[in-house]
Design an enzyme around this catalytic site. Structure first.
Site, PDB file in Angstrom:
ATOM      1  N   GLU A   1     -14.441  -1.921  -1.705  1.00 14.87           N
ATOM      2  CA  GLU A   1     -14.622  -2.039  -0.265  1.00 14.87           C
ATOM      3  C   GLU A   1     -15.955  -1.447   0.187  1.00 14.87           C
ATOM      4  O   GLU A   1     -16.291  -0.301  -0.148  1.00 14.87           O
ATOM      5  CB  GLU A   1     -13.478  -1.359   0.486  1.00 14.87           C
ATOM      6  CG  GLU A   1     -13.618  -1.454   2.005  1.00 14.87           C
ATOM      7  CD  GLU A   1     -12.388  -1.052   2.780  1.00 14.87           C
ATOM      8  OE1 GLU A   1     -12.437  -1.089   4.025  1.00 14.87           O
ATOM      9  OE2 GLU A   1     -11.372  -0.701   2.153  1.00 14.87           O
TER      10      GLU A   1
ATOM     11  N   GLU B   1      -5.420   4.194  -3.292  1.00 13.79           N
ATOM     12  CA  GLU B   1      -6.856   4.451  -3.245  1.00 13.79           C
ATOM     13  C   GLU B   1      -7.233   5.464  -4.313  1.00 13.79           C
ATOM     14  O   GLU B   1      -6.630   6.533  -4.408  1.00 13.79           O
ATOM     15  CB  GLU B   1      -7.253   4.966  -1.858  1.00 13.79           C
ATOM     16  CG  GLU B   1      -7.044   3.926  -0.760  1.00 13.79           C
ATOM     17  CD  GLU B   1      -7.523   4.397   0.593  1.00 13.79           C
ATOM     18  OE1 GLU B   1      -8.109   5.496   0.675  1.00 13.79           O
ATOM     19  OE2 GLU B   1      -7.329   3.655   1.572  1.00 13.79           O
TER      20      GLU B   1
ATOM     21  N   ASP C   1       0.832  -1.204   0.000  1.00  9.47           N
ATOM     22  CA  ASP C   1       0.000   0.000   0.000  1.00  9.47           C
ATOM     23  C   ASP C   1       0.870   1.259   0.000  1.00  9.47           C
ATOM     24  O   ASP C   1       1.869   1.329   0.717  1.00  9.47           O
ATOM     25  CB  ASP C   1      -0.881   0.031   1.255  1.00  9.47           C
ATOM     26  CG  ASP C   1      -2.348  -0.171   0.950  1.00  9.47           C
ATOM     27  OD1 ASP C   1      -2.771   0.138  -0.177  1.00  9.47           O
ATOM     28  OD2 ASP C   1      -3.077  -0.618   1.852  1.00  9.47           O
TER      29      ASP C   1
END
Length: 347
Positions: free
Chosen positions: A224, A156, A124
């Site tokens: 998500e 993201e 990440d």
């Protein structure tokens, strides 16, 4: 001539052996075991993931943050190990993913890379490491691969600048996994850890953002905390795999946090950050607590360690010599205690 050749070969062999001892991933025959050398021929590749996706075979993903979790994930044959910024919450004890730094993430990445030989490794990009500019994004991604030992990065999506960052990283030659829906790094804008896609505009945005990340070159997208029909629509609209977490059963694969799925912790903080969608496949935390209490009790009662866990011996001759040396040092009580302990271990 022959002896000279043998001599040169011997020197090369010595140099090779000596060099290998400085490699952290080469175990030696010592008291403590070490990790096994990685075999790059066994590593899951993007090509293999694409093949699974084409065949409709689900892709398995689990987060990992250290060497032990990586070894377990590797042994289980999980396809992808994600070194997630969720480490901020489940390892470092923060309430959000925002505080963790890139340097801290790199420590987790390196530990996982030493333990996981088979899974594709994805690291990440933490908050604050790719939003300022495409140069910052590429530089951060390069560090995750070069210093962290990862095969790909995850970031993201959700805003045009982040999609541009993903495109720049891909163009730099680095594989990118996108992430839409509930994006924990954006909780300031989202108003907390809130599910997404629960009204028309939000649902359309989930699909559109996922498609934009695909267009940017992402090899996969995490969905998500979105309703299953929204995840199903995104999965149908994309040509790349979707990885669901709290998004229902219609994604191309699933991901869960290591600590969550194992029921690792019963601490109130962890209960607070464990999501509703997580299934606990074990109650490892209860086993850990029980073991720690038993250890404490045995140490308190002087029943551990016993003879079977005190394996290192000293010969009777050496013991006598040792006791004599202690007496010469004026340590008569130490000599007496050492002699008494030897008799007790024998009995």
């Amino acid at each position: 001539m022959a002896s000279s050749l043998v001599s040169r070969c011997s020197r090369r062999a010595v140099r090779t052996i000596t060099a290998s001892r400085f490699m952290s991933n080469v175990p030696e025959n010592t008291v403590y075991g070490g990790p096994k050398p990685q075999n790059p021929n066994q590593r899951v590749t993007l090509t293999q993931l694409r093949q699974k996706h084409r065949k409709g075979e689900p892709i398995t993903v689990v987060t990992g943050y250290d060497y032990p979790s990586a070894v377990h994930i590797d042994t289980a044959g999980i396809d992808v190990c994600l070194v997630g910024d969720s480490a901020s919450m489940v390892v470092h004890g923060y309430d959000t993913t925002l505080p963790i730094s890139l340097d801290e993430m790199l420590v987790h990445c390196r530990a996982v890379a030493r333990g996981a030989k088979r899974p594709l490794l994805v690291g990440d990009l933490p908050f604050g490491t790719y939003e300022s500019s495409t140069n910052q994004a590429v530089d951060s991604a390069v560090r995750v691969l070069k210093e962290g030992g990862m095969d790909a990065i995850k970031l993201e999506g959700g805003s045009p600048s982040r999609i541009t960052a993903a495109k720049s990283i891909v163009e730099a030659g680095i594989a990118v996994m996108g992430h839409v829906g509930l994006t924990p790094q954006a909780i300031s804008v989202l108003g907390g850890f809130r599910p997404q896609g629960r009204n028309i505009a939000s649902a359309v945005k989930v699909v559109e953002t996922a498609m934009a990340l695909q267009e940017a070159g992402c090899f996969s997208v995490v969905l998500e905390c979105v309703p299953p029909p929204v995840a199903a629509a995104a999965t149908s609209a994309l040509h790349i795999p979707t990885i669901g977490i709290g998004a229902g059963p219609f994604c191309s694969g699933q991901v869960l946090v290591y600590h969550d799925l194992l029921g690792m912790m019963q601490h109130p903080h962890h209960a607070k950050v464990t999501p509703k969608f997580c299934k606990q496949y074990a109650q490892v935390g209860e086993v850990i607590n029980k073991a720690l209490l038993e250890y404490k009790e045995e140490v308190t009662k002087h029943t551990f360690p016993g003879p079977s866990h005190s394996p290192y011996k000293i010969s009777s001759n050496d013991l006598d010599g040792f006791l004599s040396e202690l007496q010469k040092m004026g340590l008569d009580k130490a000599a007496s205690d050492a002699a008494a302990s030897a008799e007790k271990m024998e009995s």
